[in-house]
Write a protein that holds these residues in place. Structure first.
Motif, PDB file in Angstrom:
ATOM      1  N   UNK A  91      -8.800   3.024 -50.748  1.00 44.26           N
ATOM      2  CA  UNK A  91     -10.217   3.326 -50.178  1.00 44.26           C
ATOM      3  C   UNK A  91     -10.929   4.055 -51.477  1.00 44.26           C
ATOM      4  N   UNK A  92     -10.128   4.476 -52.135  1.00 40.23           N
ATOM      5  CA  UNK A  92     -11.060   5.411 -53.293  1.00 40.23           C
ATOM      6  C   UNK A  92     -11.493   4.254 -54.415  1.00 40.23           C
ATOM      7  N   UNK A  93     -10.946   3.189 -54.416  1.00 49.45           N
ATOM      8  CA  UNK A  93     -11.195   2.336 -55.578  1.00 49.45           C
ATOM      9  C   UNK A  93     -11.931   1.176 -55.179  1.00 49.45           C
ATOM     10  N   UNK A  94     -12.236   1.105 -53.673  1.00 45.23           N
ATOM     11  CA  UNK A  94     -13.156   0.230 -53.276  1.00 45.23           C
ATOM     12  C   UNK A  94     -14.661   0.892 -52.580  1.00 45.23           C
ATOM     13  N   UNK A  95     -14.565   2.184 -52.902  1.00 47.01           N
ATOM     14  CA  UNK A  95     -15.699   2.903 -52.403  1.00 47.01           C
ATOM     15  C   UNK A  95     -15.848   3.131 -50.736  1.00 47.01           C
ATOM     16  N   UNK A  96     -14.669   3.058 -50.098  1.00 47.19           N
ATOM     17  CA  UNK A  96     -14.653   3.071 -48.634  1.00 47.19           C
ATOM     18  C   UNK A  96     -14.513   4.782 -48.516  1.00 47.19           C
ATOM     19  N   UNK A  97     -15.143   5.136 -47.267  1.00 44.13           N
ATOM     20  CA  UNK A  97     -14.864   6.384 -46.859  1.00 44.13           C
ATOM     21  C   UNK A  97     -13.664   6.458 -46.331  1.00 44.13           C
ATOM     22  N   UNK A  98     -12.341   7.025 -46.737  1.00 46.45           N
ATOM     23  CA  UNK A  98     -11.231   7.053 -46.159  1.00 46.45           C
ATOM     24  C   UNK A  98     -11.121   8.354 -45.045  1.00 46.45           C
ATOM     25  N   UNK A  99     -10.433   8.083 -44.102  1.00 45.57           N
ATOM     26  CA  UNK A  99     -10.370   9.108 -42.936  1.00 45.57           C
ATOM     27  C   UNK A  99      -9.603  10.488 -43.327  1.00 45.57           C
ATOM     28  N   UNK A 100      -9.086  10.392 -44.464  1.00 45.95           N
ATOM     29  CA  UNK A 100      -8.324  11.640 -45.056  1.00 45.95           C
ATOM     30  C   UNK A 100      -8.422  11.691 -46.291  1.00 45.95           C
ATOM     31  N   UNK A 101      -8.122  13.024 -46.987  1.00 42.65           N
ATOM     32  CA  UNK A 101      -7.928  13.115 -48.579  1.00 42.65           C
ATOM     33  C   UNK A 101      -6.559  13.480 -49.081  1.00 42.65           C
ATOM     34  N   UNK A 102      -6.508  13.608 -50.294  1.00 45.47           N
ATOM     35  CA  UNK A 102      -5.206  14.082 -50.873  1.00 45.47           C
ATOM     36  C   UNK A 102      -4.708  15.292 -50.466  1.00 45.47           C
ATOM     37  N   UNK A 103      -5.586  16.270 -49.950  1.00 46.27           N
ATOM     38  CA  UNK A 103      -5.167  17.536 -49.723  1.00 46.27           C
ATOM     39  C   UNK A 103      -4.337  17.290 -48.004  1.00 46.27           C
ATOM     40  N   UNK A 104      -5.029  16.470 -47.170  1.00 53.00           N
ATOM     41  CA  UNK A 104      -4.466  16.207 -45.897  1.00 53.00           C
ATOM     42  C   UNK A 104      -3.196  15.515 -46.256  1.00 53.00           C
ATOM     43  N   UNK A 105      -3.007  14.645 -47.175  1.00 53.28           N
ATOM     44  CA  UNK A 105      -1.778  14.079 -47.490  1.00 53.28           C
ATOM     45  C   UNK A 105      -0.761  15.045 -47.878  1.00 53.28           C
ATOM     46  N   UNK A 106      -1.219  15.829 -48.572  1.00 54.01           N
ATOM     47  CA  UNK A 106      -0.165  16.930 -49.194  1.00 54.01           C
ATOM     48  C   UNK A 106       0.093  17.801 -47.890  1.00 54.01           C
ATOM     49  N   UNK A 107      -0.765  18.117 -46.914  1.00 54.13           N
ATOM     50  CA  UNK A 107      -0.372  18.918 -45.771  1.00 54.13           C
ATOM     51  C   UNK A 107       0.547  18.063 -44.945  1.00 54.13           C
ATOM     52  N   UNK A 108       0.336  16.776 -44.834  1.00 57.67           N
ATOM     53  CA  UNK A 108       1.260  15.957 -44.025  1.00 57.67           C
ATOM     54  C   UNK A 108       2.582  15.872 -44.448  1.00 57.67           C
ATOM     55  N   UNK A 109       2.920  15.752 -45.739  1.00 62.05           N
ATOM     56  CA  UNK A 109       4.198  15.801 -46.196  1.00 62.05           C
ATOM     57  C   UNK A 109       4.893  17.312 -46.205  1.00 62.05           C
ATOM     58  N   UNK A 110       4.082  18.421 -46.501  1.00 59.94           N
ATOM     59  CA  UNK A 110       4.371  19.622 -46.317  1.00 59.94           C
ATOM     60  C   UNK A 110       4.988  19.935 -44.864  1.00 59.94           C
ATOM     61  N   UNK A 111       4.207  19.438 -43.873  1.00 58.09           N
ATOM     62  CA  UNK A 111       4.448  20.012 -42.407  1.00 58.09           C
ATOM     63  C   UNK A 111       5.398  19.099 -41.878  1.00 58.09           C
ATOM     64  N   UNK A 112       5.776  18.049 -42.382  1.00 59.93           N
ATOM     65  CA  UNK A 112       6.973  16.797 -42.008  1.00 59.93           C
ATOM     66  C   UNK A 112       8.402  17.505 -41.699  1.00 59.93           C
ATOM     67  N   UNK A 113       8.929  17.448 -40.647  1.00 63.85           N
ATOM     68  CA  UNK A 113      10.191  17.840 -40.433  1.00 63.85           C
ATOM     69  C   UNK A 113      10.964  16.572 -40.129  1.00 63.85           C
ATOM     70  N   UNK A 114      12.214  16.197 -40.732  1.00 71.23           N
ATOM     71  CA  UNK A 114      12.795  15.002 -40.785  1.00 71.23           C
ATOM     72  C   UNK A 114      14.152  15.255 -39.871  1.00 71.23           C
TER      73      UNK A 114
END
Length: 413
Positions: A91-114
């Protein structure tokens, strides 16, 4: 128990099922142009992910501002991180507005319980358990029991037949309600043995005349299975794209694989291609396994640009081609869009059913088994003919069945 179907209603893609306004089962994207998202405006406290494919996981980071609890199997956590990071990078390389950013991804991995298969856990008063869905490594059916002790089994994507990569799903719990995928309702799969034989025979015929074979394959599941098949027949392919990283993740979770030894051998014998060295791949009698599986970008488009006008060569599609994708357009019209240019395909085009989904017979057997054990109602989703499936269930099994539209809500009290 209240169900809201926020996506995958009478369509394939953007799976999202909200339970009691509290638990979100999957939250994916429909891979069309432009992408389609689930119904908005929800505030779940819990997200439970069935597996990593983008049509089930692709919008989960968008919900991280709600600080939900997030649960999935260990392979799904690692593979989702890979896919979602790649989607953001594209998304970033093609100039598309992504529905989340790198901070959201970091939070996603932090919040995940396996949680592994068959380990019961509780969240917000609900009991939850994962069952092997047989689709890809780590894919899970999700069994949820509500505070009022009503139970729902959400299949996600399910397969009861073995593939080279994973074993088929075999064990399901009783459930008051069933929400089942319907991708291949009314469509039977050719036996895997026949499909593999036809695939290998066609591929060898192309190599014999000096042609090249491009095999577009999904990075997670299909790339690994195709490499195992080629290895079993002594064929050494080039492998390009994210399937290599996905393989490395899978090997960290060998208990989720049917034959990790064969998978390792298949990748050890394949020739990896770096993005900067694609020009080194010889365009004569080469087999190239590469992403993306639906031709929506990825290295496959580089190789197609080289070979689209070569009638000696062949492109062998190995997966479902969703409406609105480049792969579907290629099948329907013989034309693809490659970096904004429409290209007429003179390269031979073939489509093989290497599906990791249950076929018509298997879907009906799953539903029959649940209904025989007391399931009160069935919800058919994630398919082009969910209404037909629901009608079959009512007519043949005498059990109430619904084919929800996107946004439809059901109060089951």
């Amino acid at each position: 128990m209240k169900l809201r179907f926020l996506g995958a209603g009478r369509e394939v893609g953007r799976s999202a099922l909200l339970l009691d306004d509290t638990i979100m089962l999957d939250y994916g994207i429909k891979m069309a142009e432009p992408p389609e998202y689930p119904v908005n405006g929800v505030r779940p406290q819990v997200i439970i992910l069935s597996h990593c494919h983008i049509d089930h996981s692709g919008l989960v980071p968008n919900l991280m501002d709600l600080e939900p609890d997030v649960f999935m199997t260990p392979p799904t956590a690692d593979l989702s991180n890979l896919l979602l990071r790649d989607s953001l990078k594209i998304a970033e390389s093609t100039g598309v507005n992504a529905p989340y950013d790198s901070r959201d991804l970091h939070t996603f991995m932090y919040k995940t319980k396996t949680v592994d298969y068959r380990i019961k856990f509780q969240t917000h008063g609900y009991d939850v358990e994962f069952y092997d869905a047989g689709h890809i490594p780590g894919a899970a059916c999700i069994h949820v029991t509500s505070k009022s002790r009503e139970s729902l089994l959400y299949t996600g994507d399910i397969n009861t037949s073995d593939t080279r990569l994973v074993s088929g799903a075999v064990d399901f719990p009783d459930a008051d309600y069933l929400a089942i995928e319907s991708t291949y309702f009314s469509k039977e799969h050719t036996s895997r043995k026949e499909t593999e034989a036809a695939f290998i025979n066609s591929l060898k015929n192309t190599l014999d005349i000096g042609g090249n074979v491009i095999i577009p394959a999904f990075a997670i599941g299909r790339t690994q299975e195709i490499l195992m098949l080629l290895d079993a027949h002594g064929i050494r392919p080039y492998v390009d794209g994210m399937g290599k990283e996905a393989y490395e993740i899978m090997m960290k979770h060998p208990s989720y694989l049917r034959n990790p030894t064969h998978l390792k051998r298949a990748f050890d014998n394949a020739i990896p291609v770096k993005s900067s060295r694609r020009g080194d791949v010889p365009m004569e009698s080469s087999v190239i396994v590469t992403t993306s599986g639906m031709l929506n970008g990825g290295p496959a488009m580089y190789y197609l640009n080289k070979l689209h006008d070569d009638p000696k060569s062949k492109m062998m599609l190995t997966g479902y081609q969703v409406e609105g994708t480049n792969g579907r357009m290629a099948l329907d019209t013989g034309i693809i869009e490659n970096n904004g240019v429409l290209q007429q395909l003179r390269i031979k085009l073939e489509h093989y059913d290497f599906s990791a989904h249950a076929g018509d017979k298997e879907l009906k057997e799953i539903v029959r088994d649940f209904c025989d054990r007391g399931t009160k109602a069935v919800f058919t989703m994630h398919g082009d003919n969910t209404e037909g499936f629901a009608a079959w269930i009512e007519e043949e099994l005498g059990v109430k069945a619904y084919a929800p539209a996107v946004g439809e809500e059901f109060d089951l009290h």
